[in-house]
Motif scaffolding. Structure first.
Motif, PDB file in Angstrom:
ATOM      1  N   GLY A 155       0.792  -1.218   0.000  1.00  0.00           N
ATOM      2  CA  GLY A 155       0.000   0.000   0.000  1.00  0.00           C
ATOM      3  C   GLY A 155       0.826   1.269   0.000  1.00  0.00           C
ATOM      4  O   GLY A 155       1.907   1.319  -0.585  1.00  0.00           O
ATOM      5  N   ALA A 156       0.328   2.307   0.691  1.00  0.00           N
ATOM      6  CA  ALA A 156       1.003   3.607   0.655  1.00  0.00           C
ATOM      7  C   ALA A 156       0.799   4.359   1.963  1.00  0.00           C
ATOM      8  O   ALA A 156      -0.223   4.209   2.631  1.00  0.00           O
ATOM      9  CB  ALA A 156       0.453   4.428  -0.507  1.00  0.00           C
ATOM     10  N   MET A 157       1.798   5.196   2.311  1.00  0.00           N
ATOM     11  CA  MET A 157       1.727   6.004   3.534  1.00  0.00           C
ATOM     12  C   MET A 157       1.616   7.469   3.161  1.00  0.00           C
ATOM     13  O   MET A 157       2.201   7.905   2.167  1.00  0.00           O
ATOM     14  CB  MET A 157       3.001   5.816   4.371  1.00  0.00           C
TER      15      MET A 157
ATOM     16  N   PHE B  44      -4.971  -3.038  -2.320  1.00  0.00           N
ATOM     17  CA  PHE B  44      -6.151  -3.881  -2.511  1.00  0.00           C
ATOM     18  C   PHE B  44      -5.647  -5.290  -2.790  1.00  0.00           C
ATOM     19  O   PHE B  44      -4.844  -5.488  -3.718  1.00  0.00           O
ATOM     20  CB  PHE B  44      -6.996  -3.370  -3.682  1.00  0.00           C
ATOM     21  N   PRO B  45      -6.081  -6.279  -2.003  1.00  0.00           N
ATOM     22  CA  PRO B  45      -5.499  -7.613  -2.195  1.00  0.00           C
ATOM     23  C   PRO B  45      -5.935  -8.236  -3.518  1.00  0.00           C
ATOM     24  O   PRO B  45      -7.132  -8.365  -3.768  1.00  0.00           O
ATOM     25  CB  PRO B  45      -6.054  -8.418  -1.013  1.00  0.00           C
ATOM     26  N   THR B  46      -4.982  -8.532  -4.365  1.00  0.00           N
ATOM     27  CA  THR B  46      -5.292  -9.197  -5.625  1.00  0.00           C
ATOM     28  C   THR B  46      -4.397 -10.424  -5.783  1.00  0.00           C
ATOM     29  O   THR B  46      -3.202 -10.364  -5.495  1.00  0.00           O
ATOM     30  CB  THR B  46      -5.172  -8.234  -6.841  1.00  0.00           C
ATOM     31  N   GLU B  47      -5.022 -11.524  -6.193  1.00  0.00           N
ATOM     32  CA  GLU B  47      -4.274 -12.785  -6.323  1.00  0.00           C
ATOM     33  C   GLU B  47      -3.435 -12.805  -7.581  1.00  0.00           C
ATOM     34  O   GLU B  47      -2.447 -13.492  -7.690  1.00  0.00           O
ATOM     35  CB  GLU B  47      -5.260 -13.952  -6.448  1.00  0.00           C
TER      36      GLU B  47
ATOM     37  N   PHE C  48      -0.723   4.553  -9.739  1.00  0.00           N
ATOM     38  CA  PHE C  48      -1.153   5.051  -8.424  1.00  0.00           C
ATOM     39  C   PHE C  48      -1.211   6.586  -8.469  1.00  0.00           C
ATOM     40  O   PHE C  48      -2.213   7.202  -8.114  1.00  0.00           O
ATOM     41  CB  PHE C  48      -0.175   4.590  -7.326  1.00  0.00           C
ATOM     42  N   ALA C  49      -0.114   7.182  -8.937  1.00  0.00           N
ATOM     43  CA  ALA C  49      -0.054   8.653  -8.985  1.00  0.00           C
ATOM     44  C   ALA C  49      -1.122   9.205  -9.933  1.00  0.00           C
ATOM     45  O   ALA C  49      -1.744  10.234  -9.648  1.00  0.00           O
ATOM     46  CB  ALA C  49       1.342   9.101  -9.420  1.00  0.00           C
ATOM     47  N   GLY C  50      -1.370   8.500 -11.043  1.00  0.00           N
ATOM     48  CA  GLY C  50      -2.379   8.951 -12.004  1.00  0.00           C
ATOM     49  C   GLY C  50      -3.777   8.913 -11.413  1.00  0.00           C
ATOM     50  O   GLY C  50      -4.557   9.855 -11.572  1.00  0.00           O
ATOM     51  N   GLY C  51      -4.096   7.825 -10.707  1.00  0.00           N
ATOM     52  CA  GLY C  51      -5.407   7.729 -10.076  1.00  0.00           C
ATOM     53  C   GLY C  51      -5.572   8.817  -9.018  1.00  0.00           C
ATOM     54  O   GLY C  51      -6.613   9.469  -8.920  1.00  0.00           O
ATOM     55  N   MET C  52      -4.513   9.023  -8.248  1.00  0.00           N
ATOM     56  CA  MET C  52      -4.569  10.021  -7.176  1.00  0.00           C
ATOM     57  C   MET C  52      -4.746  11.444  -7.742  1.00  0.00           C
ATOM     58  O   MET C  52      -5.677  12.161  -7.358  1.00  0.00           O
ATOM     59  CB  MET C  52      -3.271   9.948  -6.350  1.00  0.00           C
TER      60      MET C  52
ATOM     61  N   ALA D  93      -6.831   6.381  -2.104  1.00  0.00           N
ATOM     62  CA  ALA D  93      -7.553   5.112  -2.272  1.00  0.00           C
ATOM     63  C   ALA D  93      -7.747   4.811  -3.761  1.00  0.00           C
ATOM     64  O   ALA D  93      -7.493   3.683  -4.210  1.00  0.00           O
ATOM     65  CB  ALA D  93      -8.896   5.178  -1.553  1.00  0.00           C
ATOM     66  N   TYR D  94      -8.153   5.810  -4.538  1.00  0.00           N
ATOM     67  CA  TYR D  94      -8.322   5.578  -5.972  1.00  0.00           C
ATOM     68  C   TYR D  94      -6.989   5.184  -6.627  1.00  0.00           C
ATOM     69  O   TYR D  94      -6.939   4.337  -7.506  1.00  0.00           O
ATOM     70  CB  TYR D  94      -8.897   6.814  -6.667  1.00  0.00           C
ATOM     71  N   GLY D  95      -5.911   5.830  -6.186  1.00  0.00           N
ATOM     72  CA  GLY D  95      -4.595   5.491  -6.732  1.00  0.00           C
ATOM     73  C   GLY D  95      -4.275   4.019  -6.495  1.00  0.00           C
ATOM     74  O   GLY D  95      -3.832   3.292  -7.393  1.00  0.00           O
ATOM     75  N   ILE D  96      -4.530   3.588  -5.282  1.00  0.00           N
ATOM     76  CA  ILE D  96      -4.276   2.191  -4.900  1.00  0.00           C
ATOM     77  C   ILE D  96      -5.128   1.246  -5.744  1.00  0.00           C
ATOM     78  O   ILE D  96      -4.663   0.192  -6.206  1.00  0.00           O
ATOM     79  CB  ILE D  96      -4.533   2.019  -3.383  1.00  0.00           C
ATOM     80  N   LEU D  97      -6.372   1.642  -6.000  1.00  0.00           N
ATOM     81  CA  LEU D  97      -7.278   0.761  -6.745  1.00  0.00           C
ATOM     82  C   LEU D  97      -6.922   0.686  -8.222  1.00  0.00           C
ATOM     83  O   LEU D  97      -6.937  -0.395  -8.818  1.00  0.00           O
ATOM     84  CB  LEU D  97      -8.732   1.224  -6.559  1.00  0.00           C
ATOM     85  N   VAL D  98      -6.559   1.821  -8.833  1.00  0.00           N
ATOM     86  CA  VAL D  98      -6.151   1.763 -10.247  1.00  0.00           C
ATOM     87  C   VAL D  98      -4.903   0.882 -10.367  1.00  0.00           C
ATOM     88  O   VAL D  98      -4.812   0.024 -11.241  1.00  0.00           O
ATOM     89  CB  VAL D  98      -5.857   3.163 -10.848  1.00  0.00           C
ATOM     90  N   ALA D  99      -3.961   1.064  -9.427  1.00  0.00           N
ATOM     91  CA  ALA D  99      -2.724   0.267  -9.463  1.00  0.00           C
ATOM     92  C   ALA D  99      -3.037  -1.221  -9.310  1.00  0.00           C
ATOM     93  O   ALA D  99      -2.376  -2.071  -9.921  1.00  0.00           O
ATOM     94  CB  ALA D  99      -1.763   0.737  -8.373  1.00  0.00           C
ATOM     95  N   SER D 100      -4.066  -1.544  -8.539  1.00  0.00           N
ATOM     96  CA  SER D 100      -4.392  -2.964  -8.323  1.00  0.00           C
ATOM     97  C   SER D 100      -4.882  -3.608  -9.622  1.00  0.00           C
ATOM     98  O   SER D 100      -4.739  -4.814  -9.813  1.00  0.00           O
ATOM     99  CB  SER D 100      -5.435  -3.130  -7.205  1.00  0.00           C
ATOM    100  N   PHE D 101      -5.443  -2.811 -10.514  1.00  0.00           N
ATOM    101  CA  PHE D 101      -5.820  -3.351 -11.829  1.00  0.00           C
ATOM    102  C   PHE D 101      -4.592  -3.422 -12.752  1.00  0.00           C
ATOM    103  O   PHE D 101      -4.410  -4.393 -13.477  1.00  0.00           O
ATOM    104  CB  PHE D 101      -6.891  -2.466 -12.492  1.00  0.00           C
ATOM    105  N   THR D 102      -3.750  -2.394 -12.706  1.00  0.00           N
ATOM    106  CA  THR D 102      -2.575  -2.346 -13.595  1.00  0.00           C
ATOM    107  C   THR D 102      -1.745  -3.623 -13.508  1.00  0.00           C
ATOM    108  O   THR D 102      -1.304  -4.166 -14.528  1.00  0.00           O
ATOM    109  CB  THR D 102      -1.671  -1.140 -13.235  1.00  0.00           C
TER     110      THR D 102
END
Ligand code: AMP
Length: 300
Positions: free
Chosen positions: A207-209, A222-225, A237-241, A261-270
């Protein structure tokens, strides 16, 4: 509100323990732009060579990405990066970097790019990030990324940059390198004291701090297998943010947290496929659905 990004536009070759891709669409500004375009219109500034496939430009234009700041250097070759992921899929080794036109030409912003209120200076030489920033008139929010190479080789320019940006994003290993401190909480606060109002430390699969004068927090990934190729996760991440902040038009503490949160979620798809393949297949609705899952996961 329009969002400007200046950064690398690349042809990447990626080796993972399971598969390989050669010369696929990549670069910090490309991942950033595509991720941000779920939320906001984007103006992309960068340089490529004559070998740049025009279909990549058409693909970016099919989103809300203005590519009039993408300069094709006659006779030049596009920046190329080759990386290899270790079996943990988090650590990677850079096998080759060919700066090509990226080392020779600094982007010149088209006139209508110069008044963008939201600006992201993607990873690049701090001197070149400063030259791009010098061309922007009256920005409201400037955020920059950096990497170990510049921390080691361009420390003085980096400190100049830090004094001119509102926010900074960097990886955990880079934050430790810059401060000499293994404790990320102390490292984040120390980097903030170097100039930026807020600092985001990306921790890959963890994640991110976030650090500002008023608050310190961490959001999990976001946990992704299915981690197929992590390349571009940090830039997405930066783009979503930044895309979300540009869409909202403010950067209040609550907006910043949702933007993270959006940054984290876009990255989870990338990371679920090579290059931009996974992001190509999703819509804003998919992000909203994952946001609901993420919020449920975090409430207790
Ligand atoms: P990330 O995985 O988010 O750190 O970003 C990976 C992207 O950064 C790849 O698409 C590369 O093309 C690009 N990249 C790698 N090294 C550099 C560099 N020295 N300068 C600019 N961009 C780079």
């Amino acid at each position: 509100m329009p969002l400007l990004v200046v950064g690398s536009v690349a042809l990447d070759s990626v080796h993972t323990p399971h598969d390989t891709r050669e010369d696929v669409l990549g670069g910090s500004a490309v991942f950033f732009s595509y991720a941000a375009s779920f939320f906001s219109s984007v103006r992309l500034s960068g340089v490529v060579g004559e070998d740049w496939p025009p279909e990549h430009t058409r693909f970016l234009q099919s989103r809300r990405i203005d590519t009039s700041g993408l300069h094709v250097v006659p006779g030049g070759k596009t920046f190329r990066w080759r990386g290899k992921y270790l079996p943990n899929m988090n650590d990677r080794e850079t096998l080759e970097v060919h700066l090509n036109v990226l080392g020779d030409v600094d982007p010149v912003l088209p006139d209508d790019f110069k008044r963008c209120p939201y600006v992201f200076l993607a990873n690049g030489a701090p001197q070149s990030q400063l030259k791009s920033l010098d061309q922007v008139i009256g920005p409201r929010l400037v955020v920059a990324d950096t990497m170990d190479l510049w921390i080691r080789e361009a420390h003085e320019d980096l400190m100049k940059l830090f004094r001119r940006v509102d926010g900074l994003v960097m990886n955990d290993s880079e934050a430790k390198l810059l401060t000499g401190d293994e404790n990320l909480v102390r490292a984040g606060q120390r980097i903030r004291e170097m100039g930026p109002k807020f600092v985001v430390i990306k921790k890959g699969e963890h994640g991110a701090m976030f650090f500002s004068q008023y608050e310190t927090y961490v959001l999990p990934a976001f946990p992704t297998e299915q981690v197929v190729d992590p390349t571009g996760a940090g830039d997405s991440f930066a783009g979503g943010m930044m895309g979300y902040l540009a869409e909202r038009g403010d950067f209040e503490p609550q907006s910043l947290k949702k933007a993270m949160a959006y940054g984290i979620l876009v990255a989870s798809f990338t990371v679920e496929d090579f290059s931009l393949e996974r992001l190509k297949g999703i819509t804003r609705e998919d992000l909203e659905f994952r946001l609901q899952q993420y919020q449920r996961m975090l409430s207790f």
